[in-house]
Design a protein around this motif. Structure first.
Motif, PDB file in Angstrom:
ATOM      1  N   UNK B  92       7.098   8.587 -19.882  1.00  0.00           N
ATOM      2  CA  UNK B  92       6.444   9.619 -19.088  1.00  0.00           C
ATOM      3  C   UNK B  92       4.987   9.765 -19.506  1.00  0.00           C
ATOM      4  N   UNK B  93       4.144  10.141 -18.547  1.00  0.00           N
ATOM      5  CA  UNK B  93       2.713  10.233 -18.865  1.00  0.00           C
ATOM      6  C   UNK B  93       2.427  11.432 -19.759  1.00  0.00           C
ATOM      7  N   UNK B  94       3.331  12.391 -19.825  1.00  0.00           N
ATOM      8  CA  UNK B  94       3.065  13.597 -20.608  1.00  0.00           C
ATOM      9  C   UNK B  94       3.365  13.458 -22.082  1.00  0.00           C
ATOM     10  N   UNK B  95       4.077  12.408 -22.447  1.00  0.00           N
ATOM     11  CA  UNK B  95       4.415  12.227 -23.865  1.00  0.00           C
ATOM     12  C   UNK B  95       3.204  11.707 -24.621  1.00  0.00           C
ATOM     13  N   UNK B  96       2.841  12.363 -25.705  1.00  0.00           N
ATOM     14  CA  UNK B  96       1.720  11.914 -26.515  1.00  0.00           C
ATOM     15  C   UNK B  96       2.188  11.686 -27.951  1.00  0.00           C
ATOM     16  N   UNK B  97       2.104  10.431 -28.377  1.00  0.00           N
ATOM     17  CA  UNK B  97       2.571  10.106 -29.731  1.00  0.00           C
ATOM     18  C   UNK B  97       1.788  10.888 -30.783  1.00  0.00           C
ATOM     19  N   UNK B  98       0.530  11.242 -30.464  1.00  0.00           N
ATOM     20  CA  UNK B  98      -0.294  11.975 -31.427  1.00  0.00           C
ATOM     21  C   UNK B  98       0.298  13.336 -31.772  1.00  0.00           C
ATOM     22  N   UNK B  99       1.231  13.812 -30.946  1.00  0.00           N
ATOM     23  CA  UNK B  99       1.804  15.143 -31.177  1.00  0.00           C
ATOM     24  C   UNK B  99       3.056  15.080 -32.036  1.00  0.00           C
ATOM     25  N   UNK B 100       3.500  13.882 -32.366  1.00  0.00           N
ATOM     26  CA  UNK B 100       4.688  13.742 -33.204  1.00  0.00           C
ATOM     27  C   UNK B 100       4.478  14.478 -34.524  1.00  0.00           C
ATOM     28  N   UNK B 101       5.460  15.278 -34.878  1.00  0.00           N
ATOM     29  CA  UNK B 101       5.429  15.937 -36.180  1.00  0.00           C
ATOM     30  C   UNK B 101       4.455  17.099 -36.298  1.00  0.00           C
ATOM     31  N   UNK B 102       3.825  17.489 -35.210  1.00  0.00           N
ATOM     32  CA  UNK B 102       2.872  18.599 -35.269  1.00  0.00           C
ATOM     33  C   UNK B 102       3.559  19.863 -34.724  1.00  0.00           C
ATOM     34  N   UNK B 103       3.578  20.925 -35.511  1.00  0.00           N
ATOM     35  CA  UNK B 103       4.182  22.170 -35.028  1.00  0.00           C
ATOM     36  C   UNK B 103       3.084  23.179 -34.736  1.00  0.00           C
ATOM     37  N   UNK B 104       3.017  23.663 -33.506  1.00  0.00           N
ATOM     38  CA  UNK B 104       1.969  24.638 -33.179  1.00  0.00           C
ATOM     39  C   UNK B 104       2.291  26.009 -33.764  1.00  0.00           C
ATOM     40  N   UNK B 105       1.292  26.899 -33.850  1.00  0.00           N
ATOM     41  CA  UNK B 105       1.532  28.229 -34.391  1.00  0.00           C
ATOM     42  C   UNK B 105       2.736  28.904 -33.722  1.00  0.00           C
TER      43      UNK B 105
END
Lengths: 294, 439
Positions: B92-105
């Motif tokens: 899917x175009x919305x998946x970004x590997x750069x976001x793996x393992x990142x938890x937002x506030x």
């Protein structure tokens, strides 16, 4: 086990001074099951404001900004690394390797790769017709592969694809660029380690085999290197399609990702319109010129 | 006094909306054109009980979507347990590997969601789409209501209508809840963005600073706002109206000139909140939509309150068979497209087109979803003095602070073309106020 000493130097030269130069560097080997880093030193010039991070693939990065004008940007990384005889990285959470099964813009197939694939996809890889990983001197390596529980078929397949990729490309620096795709390189018929690796990734992903790009260094003097790791279900096994061999303890890993873009060594963003030249110089030597068994 | 009293002011209200700059920008053939977003005075009314039901269903849905995104960039349990096939995530175009393992506030990915619903002729509501990336549209009913109230205060005094002027408050609460310490800003690509009116209006209403990329800067691992005197003040929350790929040239598209270098690096460290969270588009893919009811069961162990429109995934063989058999009764959607593009009705194709389309469908089954055509309930609009029925949908806004909150209003969009089901403003539709009744 082998102990290696390395020097990694990256120099960016600008024809005219630039300022507000933002950068992310990804050129720092890190500890893993296969390698332990000792006394690593990093020197970055000019001075900058920034920090450290580990990216989503677990790669170490330094990032920051050089505000003042400069015409040169130099990064020096030196250190020693103990590399294990066993070349595998165990996979602990198997359901997480899925992302490495899918093509990226750089590994996407086109007609040339499709053609290569069609020619080799039906090759009989049973033991009689395809002796298991021929020409590998490191007996321990083979034993290790066999003793692990992963899929031998996947490793055979990967090994065979490596042979195919090695044969379809002529090693020639300067023809392809950092953003050359697997398909473009395969069509040109020549390229460097990055291109060999991308084509191999492309073929493997056509079979849904999870595989990743590894940027690193290998014994000797010259540029940085790149190769491919394949997940056989239990572990990552490393293949070097440029040299058509298994990766052994003369290689130092720097980073991994889905393709070369995930492993970009230096990403920059600055104000100014200069010509720029990037030079990378790598030196890897044995510290003790003999093997030590552990 | 009846609500018809209000209709007398139609021209005044539209004139005021134009004067306030309630416009919608469209890029067509590379040229930026702004057009007025036509407002229809007849409100869409939703009863109290009906809206309470929608509210419950919307909260449930957004909670599940948030859990899904958290899971995908973390443990991936839903993939491990084979509830969602991994190709729908990674391709899917919305998946970004750069976001793996990142938890937002506070673990929030879906701060502001725009959930599109339609009501069928039998009164049943269906979810059409979940918009999680940067859903726009709340500002239009906000300002329209404001102007209508001024034009005919009596209408709002004599009808029990939920006051919808609290959107700014809900938004402020949402932004403050995740603020990592410092100012709150709304980051706009600038004047030539399609939704610039909304950016400026929301900033004005919430008291946040309206900024563009060159007014905020990362230093010492913090984000700073540079004011007119050059003084730097820390920013703790960014409601960014820039898409993921342009947000940070050092982490996403390196060619972006509207982003802020390193903003994602300090977000990763928890030093600033980004609203909505990067990478959350993994859950608003049209292919993933199919799995939302399954997510609700998987994460919340509840039955879905609101239904999807009946949807088929040609990816599954059984569904492919069904789609080929009932091709003429279905609407087909390209999962990679948005804004009403890439939507075709099976019965509107010529024989050649159909053959070509089926060829594409068979070659790339994952690229399409097929849905039963829902017979929308028509609602009245006033077209050149005459009241006529038109198709309309409802974009409901769900905001997430310590708990999900549903705005008791919404954007009702309608198609001006009597034969069209497509209501997107980028396709020339208009909008209405949505009255949620208090009794």
């Amino acid at each position: 086990m082998r102990k290696l000493k390395f020097q990694y130097r990256m120099q960016l030269s600008f024809s005219k001074p630039v300022n507000r130069h933002h950068f992310t560097l990804r050129c720092f080997p890190k500890d893993s099951e296969r390698q332990q880093i000792e006394n690593q030193e990093v020197k970055i010039e000019p001075s900058y404001d920034g920090g450290d991070k580990t990216d989503s693939f677990g790669n170490l990065c330094k990032y920051g900004v050089v505000e003042k004008e400069h015409s040169e940007f130099v990064v020096n990384v030196t250190g020693t690394v103990c590399v294990n005889g066993s070349q595998f990285q165990p996979v602990y959470e198997k359901h997480k390797v899925g992302m490495f099964r899918y093509h990226t813009a750089l590994t996407k197939k086109g007609p040339t790769i499709e053609n290569i694939y069609n020619k080799c996809k039906d090759k009989d890889l049973s033991t009689e017709n395809f002796p298991y990983i021929p020409g590998i001197s490191d007996a321990d390596n083979i034993k290790n592969i066999e003793n692990n529980e992963g899929s031998i078929e996947v490793i055979r397949r990967a090994y065979y694809f490596m042979n195919v990729v090695h044969d379809c490309l002529e090693y020639a620096p300067g023809i392809t660029q950092v953003n050359t795709t697997a398909e473009e390189a395969a069509t040109l018929g020549s390229g460097v380690c990055q291109d060999y690796s991308h084509i191999m990734l492309s073929l493997l992903r056509m079979e849904h085999i999870p595989c990743r790009y590894v940027a690193g260094m290998m014994m000797g003097e010259g540029a940085s290197h790149a190769w491919v790791e394949v997940c056989d279900g239990e572990k990552w096994v490393a293949f070097d399609p440029t040299n058509n061999c298994m990766v052994d303890d003369s290689y130092i890993c720097i980073s991994n990702g889905r393709d070369a873009k995930d492993c970009t060594i230096n990403q920059g963003y600055f104000y100014g319109l200069p010509e720029q030249v990037q030079e990378i110089h790598v030196l890897v030597e044995n510290v003790e010129d003999e093997y030590t068994n552990i | 006094m009846k609500e018809e009293e209000l209709y007398r002011y139609s021209d005044t209200v539209n004139e005021l909306l134009a004067r306030y700059g309630v416009k919608f920008g469209i890029y067509k053939n590379g040229i930026f054109k702004e057009q007025l977003f036509p407002f229809d005075m007849i409100p869409r009314k939703i009863g109290k009980d009906e809206f309470n039901y929608l509210e419950k269903g919307l909260k449930q849905r957004v909670m599940a979507l948030n859990e899904f995104i958290k899971d995908i960039y973390g443990d991936k349990k839903i993939i491990r347990d084979k509830v969602v096939p991994e190709e729908f995530v990674y391709m899917g175009s919305g998946y970004l590997a750069q976001c793996e393992g990142v938890t937002p506030p506070n673990g929030i990915y879906t701060h502001i969601s725009g959930i599109d619903l339609v009501q069928a002729k039998d009164g049943e509501w269906y979810i059409l789409e979940d918009n999680l990336r940067i859903p726009s549209g709340a500002s239009y009913p906000m300002i329209a209501r404001d102007i209508c109230r001024r034009s005919s205060p009596a209408t709002f005094k004599n009808n029990s209508i939920c006051d919808n002027r609290n959107y700014a408050k809900l938004l402020r609460k949402t932004m403050d809840y995740v603020n990592a310490g410092g100012h709150t800003v709304i980051l706009s690509p600038g004047r030539y963005n399609a939704a610039y009116f909304e950016h400026s209006y929301l900033a004005e209403q919430t008291g946040a600073h309206l900024v563009t990329g060159n007014e905020i800067v990362v230093e010492n691992d913090n984000l700073y706002f540079i004011d007119y005197s050059g003084r730097k003040e820390r920013v703790g929350a960014v409601y960014r109206r820039i898409s993921d790929e342009y947000l940070d040239p050092m982490n996403f598209n390196p060619e972006s000139v509207i982003g802020i270098p390193h903003i994602y690096d300090i977000y990763r460290k928890g030093n600033v909140a980004l609203i909505n969270a990067p990478g959350n588009g993994v859950a608003d893919d049209k292919g993933i939509y199919y799995f939302v009811p399954k997510m609700i069961k998987y994460y919340l162990d509840e039955e879905p309150i609101l239904n999807n429109a009946p949807t088929y995934l040609p990816f599954y063989e059984k569904d492919m068979e069904y789609v080929l058999e009932h091709f003429d009764d279905l609407v087909l959607k390209d999962v990679a497209e948005a804004g009403g593009y890439g939507v075709v009705f099976g019965n509107s194709m010529t024989k050649d087109e159909k053959e070509k389309f089926i060829g594409m469908l068979k070659a790339e089954p994952r690229r399409f979803i097929a849905q039963e055509v829902i017979d929308f309930l028509d609602i009245d609009i006033c077209d050149e003095g005459k009241v006529v029925p038109r198709k309309a949908d409802l974009r409901a806004f769900v905001l997430m602070a310590d708990e999900p909150m549903v705005w008791r209003s919404g954007l009702t969009r309608f198609s001006r073309n009597p034969d069209s089901f497509i209501v997107n403003s980028s396709q020339g539709g208009g909008f209405k106020d949505t009255w949620v009744l208090e009794e």
